[in-house]
Design a protein around this motif. Structure first.
Motif, PDB file in Angstrom:
ATOM      1  N   LEU A 138      -5.920   3.824  -6.085  1.00 34.92           N
ATOM      2  CA  LEU A 138      -4.681   3.864  -5.280  1.00 34.92           C
ATOM      3  C   LEU A 138      -4.994   4.107  -3.814  1.00 34.92           C
ATOM      4  O   LEU A 138      -4.368   3.503  -2.917  1.00 34.92           O
ATOM      5  CB  LEU A 138      -3.748   4.954  -5.811  1.00 34.92           C
ATOM      6  N   ASP A 139      -5.959   4.967  -3.516  1.00 35.88           N
ATOM      7  CA  ASP A 139      -6.356   5.217  -2.123  1.00 35.88           C
ATOM      8  C   ASP A 139      -6.867   3.933  -1.477  1.00 35.88           C
ATOM      9  O   ASP A 139      -6.509   3.607  -0.335  1.00 35.88           O
ATOM     10  CB  ASP A 139      -7.452   6.291  -2.067  1.00 35.88           C
ATOM     11  N   ILE A 140      -7.723   3.199  -2.203  1.00 36.31           N
ATOM     12  CA  ILE A 140      -8.280   1.954  -1.660  1.00 36.31           C
ATOM     13  C   ILE A 140      -7.176   0.935  -1.414  1.00 36.31           C
ATOM     14  O   ILE A 140      -7.139   0.268  -0.365  1.00 36.31           O
ATOM     15  CB  ILE A 140      -9.348   1.391  -2.621  1.00 36.31           C
ATOM     16  N   LEU A 141      -6.256   0.801  -2.357  1.00 33.23           N
ATOM     17  CA  LEU A 141      -5.153  -0.159  -2.195  1.00 33.23           C
ATOM     18  C   LEU A 141      -4.261   0.212  -1.013  1.00 33.23           C
ATOM     19  O   LEU A 141      -3.863  -0.661  -0.221  1.00 33.23           O
ATOM     20  CB  LEU A 141      -4.318  -0.220  -3.482  1.00 33.23           C
ATOM     21  N   ASN A 142      -3.948   1.475  -0.900  1.00 32.05           N
ATOM     22  CA  ASN A 142      -3.042   1.905   0.178  1.00 32.05           C
ATOM     23  C   ASN A 142      -3.670   1.746   1.561  1.00 32.05           C
ATOM     24  O   ASN A 142      -2.964   1.569   2.552  1.00 32.05           O
ATOM     25  CB  ASN A 142      -2.608   3.359  -0.040  1.00 32.05           C
ATOM     26  N   TYR A 192      -4.483  -8.115   0.832  1.00 28.89           N
ATOM     27  CA  TYR A 192      -5.947  -8.182   0.847  1.00 28.89           C
ATOM     28  C   TYR A 192      -6.492  -8.531  -0.548  1.00 28.89           C
ATOM     29  O   TYR A 192      -7.375  -9.372  -0.682  1.00 28.89           O
ATOM     30  CB  TYR A 192      -6.521  -6.846   1.315  1.00 28.89           C
ATOM     31  N   TYR A 193      -5.972  -7.878  -1.588  1.00 21.61           N
ATOM     32  CA  TYR A 193      -6.473  -8.096  -2.950  1.00 21.61           C
ATOM     33  C   TYR A 193      -5.597  -9.088  -3.704  1.00 21.61           C
ATOM     34  O   TYR A 193      -4.376  -9.135  -3.525  1.00 21.61           O
ATOM     35  CB  TYR A 193      -6.532  -6.778  -3.726  1.00 21.61           C
ATOM     36  N   SER A 194      -6.256  -9.862  -4.557  1.00 21.03           N
ATOM     37  CA  SER A 194      -5.542 -10.831  -5.400  1.00 21.03           C
ATOM     38  C   SER A 194      -5.331 -10.322  -6.819  1.00 21.03           C
ATOM     39  O   SER A 194      -4.487 -10.837  -7.553  1.00 21.03           O
ATOM     40  CB  SER A 194      -6.329 -12.150  -5.470  1.00 21.03           C
ATOM     41  N   ASP A 248       3.308  -5.999  -1.563  1.00 20.80           N
ATOM     42  CA  ASP A 248       2.102  -6.728  -1.946  1.00 20.80           C
ATOM     43  C   ASP A 248       1.299  -5.965  -3.003  1.00 20.80           C
ATOM     44  O   ASP A 248       0.675  -6.561  -3.888  1.00 20.80           O
ATOM     45  CB  ASP A 248       1.229  -7.013  -0.713  1.00 20.80           C
ATOM     46  N   ILE A 249       1.319  -4.619  -2.940  1.00 24.32           N
ATOM     47  CA  ILE A 249       0.644  -3.809  -3.960  1.00 24.32           C
ATOM     48  C   ILE A 249       1.478  -3.789  -5.239  1.00 24.32           C
ATOM     49  O   ILE A 249       0.937  -3.927  -6.345  1.00 24.32           O
ATOM     50  CB  ILE A 249       0.409  -2.379  -3.439  1.00 24.32           C
TER      51      ILE A 249
END
Length: 798
Positions: A709-713, A719-721, A748-749
């Protein structure tokens, strides 16, 4: 003396209290249960009896504690007589006495478990409230016939007047019990009753009458054969009236208690069966962990063995591919086996779904060979496989389950057959009346140690193993055959076994499978009249091959002698009626099939005739065989559709359903696709990164859900698919992380595809993953073809 085991008592208590439906039915009839453990001197009273009689739930220091609390003082002697009888090793005892408050009850105590000396370890007690019956008896004494009719109790009077015949008087209800028609005299009535009483119960009844005359009133149950209703149980309650007309008579009531007696018998049998089943299951499960090696080691041996072979031939590409293919097949089988060992209860409950797909018998049987051949070769067993009569090879089925069934059958045969013994595997196609389906019989026969008749009745029960000293030291799970039987049942088939101790066993599976409609029917018209020579080391196999070729319209001959084969080739060539094809087994006696081919080529030359070599391992001999003049190959076991294809020249020198050892991943299929891989185990993370990078993915990794979650936020917009998410992780597991992603403030997340990539493989695991917002579910160990097809549903591919 048998060692006293309090754990059995605890298990039994728990098991007995589960008989709720039967107990409830008895309670509604005024009958209640309790359990008495003589060695503990403890009684456990059912809750319904506690409420009915106002007694305690548990009594220690039995039978004294219950007597002091509940039994009327005048009846203590009768009460104690029941427990004295049990203490003196009588199987059952009963008595009728009064409880404090003047409640009549009848108690029957039966020993259901004894030690080796005959001492009771557990007893089942039945308490019947007899107050109402006693009231009826009293009403009978004052001639209240109406009440008796309402209760369905028949009255009777037996007179023995001096100098006259015995006379039996029955009221209307009692006549109905015994099937005595109206108009029968009292003298005739007693003769009818005497003739219809169950023979084994006559003496007991007259002993009861003697006690009545001696002034000992009571009751007695006996069997009676009714002319229309058959065998009935009649309960008689009576007393002797010595003042009747100066010579006395016996008066009493009759009740038809057939239903009650049968209920009691059913309850006792159910309780006893449950006890035996519990003890058997506990014993079997105790040995389970020490017997797991066989079923797991079979595929493990293949994995280790072929990995070792691959390491020793690192420069031989085809050999490496073949080893990898067999390692993957063994790994797939091992994965399925472990899942089912962990989930035996699901199989028994029929909750394991079949994965029906396109497959073939030839593929299934050949994929099993690498798994069982090490066992067979190590014990130098003679192993024959016959599948020649199979006309329809291509079917719809679950190949993993069929492979598992076959591995268990062959593995058991190899395990329980002594060195240099025999194992025969036969696949036969039977006539089938269902359109579009084929019926098949798969059998494995061995010359092993066999099984006792007693064990044959338990072989399909989980955890059961033959306990004969003949097999001591041979380990196994005891799950193989129960799993096979459950899977066969799921497929709508049947599985049976025959065995003779010391001579061997045969397991037979019969299945009806849907035939594939995507396989064109073979046309053998061009082979009609073709002259073929079949040469092999086994006369029975040669004869079978020749017979089937003859049915297809060819002109076959066969021989099991190499010199004879060469002589026949010379003669046919000289007579200008040469064989158009030769089918030669690699395994011959005087010389191998390749050498025989060279000699035949020396007679007939290098042109024209098709020479088919039947072989187990083509790769090991292909180069030499082609140089000797072999033009086509058929793998063992031999399937007729492949032989026909080889004779037609359609298999390009190889097996008709031979497949690549493995399918490599297409490079850069996901080139540039950014994926976040969430996995807590470092070794697994490294492995997954290595596998997935071959697809061209750009991978970032997280060690748990919180880290993900930290990386996604912190990531840029879009950025990620995709997110690949493990489930069992510290700090925050995969379910929690997926739920948090779906609740994110960033669109997007929130809309990112999340795929579970986990070892949690059961159906409820898949449902839970989807319920928290995950899009799909992949099970470890990973099947890369499935990984690619699953991810392709959510991201673009190259």
């Amino acid at each position: 003396m048998k060692e006293y085991n309090p754990d059995i008592i605890d298990d039994t208590k728990s098991l007995l209290y589960q008989q709720e439906e039967v107990v409830a039915a008895l309670n509604n009839s005024g009958i209640y249960l309790f359990r008495y453990f003589p060695k503990e001197r403890t009684a456990y009273i059912d809750e319904s009896a506690v409420q009915a009689f106002g007694c305690n739930r548990v009594y220690s220091d039995m039978p004294d504690s219950f007597a002091a609390d509940m039994v009327l003082g005048a009846d203590l002697k009768t009460y104690y007589a029941i427990y004295d009888a049990i203490a003196h090793n009588e199987r059952s005892a009963s008595a009728e006495f009064r409880l404090k408050g003047d409640t009549w009850c009848k108690v029957t105590l039966t020993a259901t478990q004894t030690d080796s000396d005959g001492n009771a370890e557990m007893c089942i007690g039945v308490i019947e409230n007899r107050s109402e019956v006693k009231s009826i008896e009293q009403q009978l004494r004052i001639d209240n016939a109406t009440t008796l009719r309402v209760r369905g109790v028949g009255a009777w009077r037996w007179e023995n007047e001096p100098g006259k015949e015995l006379r039996l008087y029955l009221d209307e209800i009692a006549r109905g019990f015994f099937g005595v028609p109206d108009g029968i005299t009292p003298e005739e009535c007693i003769k009818i009753i005497d003739s219809r009483m169950y023979p084994d119960d006559v003496k007991g009844f007259f002993d009861y009458v003697g006690k009545l005359i001696a002034g000992q009133p009571g009751e007695h149950t006996y069997r009676f054969v009714h002319p229309e209703r058959g065998l009935r149980y009649i309960r008689c309650s009576a007393w002797y009236d010595s003042g009747y007309k100066g010579y006395g008579c016996i008066k009493g009531i009759h009740e038809d208690v057939t239903d009650l007696v049968l209920q009691e018998q059913t309850q006792k049998e159910a309780l006893q069966s449950a006890l035996v089943a519990a003890e058997r299951a506990n014993m079997a499960k105790t040995t389970f962990l020490s017997n797991m090696s066989h079923d797991i080691r079979t595929p493990m041996n293949a994995i280790i063995g072929f990995a070792t072979i691959a390491a020793g031939h690192i420069d031989e590409t085809e050999r490496i591919k073949d080893c990898i293919d067999k390692i993957l097949t063994s790994s797939e089988h091992l994965q399925g086996l472990i899942n089912e060992i962990l989930d035996m209860s699901r199989i028994e409950a029929g909750k394991v779904a079949l994965d029906v797909k396109k497959t073939s018998w030839s593929e299934i049987i050949r994929s099993v060979m690498p798994l069982v051949q090490p066992q067979i070769q190590n014990k130098r067993l003679s192993f024959r496989v016959e599948a020649l009569t199979v006309r329809d090879n291509f079917v719809y089925a679950d190949p993993l389950r069929l492979r598992q069934i076959l591995v268990n059958m062959l593995g058991n045969a190899a395990k329980f057959t002594a060195e240099r013994g025999n194992i025969d595997l036969r696949l036969v196609q039977l006539p089938c009346s269902t359109e579009g389906c084929g019926k098949y019989r798969l059998s494995v026969r061995d010359s092993g140690i066999g099984m006792s008749e007693e064990f044959l009745t338990h072989i399909f029960e989980p955890f059961e193993r033959e306990q004969s000293s003949t097999v001591s030291g041979v380990t196994g799970t005891g799950l193989g055959m129960p799993i096979c039987k459950s899977l066969v049942d799921m497929m709508g088939g049947s599985m049976t076994v025959t065995s003779v101790l010391g001579e061997g066993s045969e397991f037979v599976v019969e299945l009806e499978l849907k035939l594939r409609d995507d396989v064109p029917a073979g046309n053998t018209d061009s082979l009609k009249g073709m002259r073929v020579l079949v040469a092999g080391g086994d006369p029975r196999t040669c004869e079978s091959v020749a017979g089937i070729l003859a049915e297809a319209g060819l002109r076959p001959e066969w021989t099991a002698d190499c010199e004879d084969a060469i002589s026949r080739a010379k003669k046919a060539y000289a007579e200008q009626d040469s064989f158009a094809a030769y089918v030669i087994d690699r395994s011959m006696h005087e010389m191998d099939g390749i050498e025989l081919t060279k000699k035949i080529r020396g007679v007939i030359g290098d042109s024209e005739p098709t020479v088919v070599l039947v072989v187990y391992e083509r790769d090991a001999v292909e180069k030499e065989a082609l140089a000797a003049g072999i033009t086509a190959f058929c793998n063992k076991p031999l399937f007729m559709f492949e032989l026909v294809a080889a004779l037609l020249g359609k298999n390009a020198g190889g097996s008709a359903d031979r497949k690549a050892a493995f399918t490599p991943v297409k490079p850069d299929i996901f080139a540039g696709v950014r994926v976040l891989l969430v996995e807590d185990n470092e070794l697994n993370r490294m492995l997954l990164v290595e596998l997935l990078r071959e697809t061209g993915m750009v991978l970032d990794t997280a060690c748990d859900g919180s880290n993900a979650l930290d990386i996604l936020n912190r990531s840029e917009q879009d950025y990620y698919s995709l997110v690949l998410m493990d489930i069992q992780m510290p700090v925050m597991n995969g379910y929690e992380a997926a739920a948090a992603i779906r609740a994110s403030e960033r669109a997007d997340i929130r809309e990112l595809p999340v795929i579970a990539m986990t070892a949690n493989a059961f159906s409820e695991d898949v449902k839970q993953a989807l319920s928290v917002g995950m899009n799909d579910h992949l099970t470890k160990p990973l099947d890369m073809s499935r990984v690619i097809s699953t991810i392709s549903k959510y991201v673009r591919t190259k």
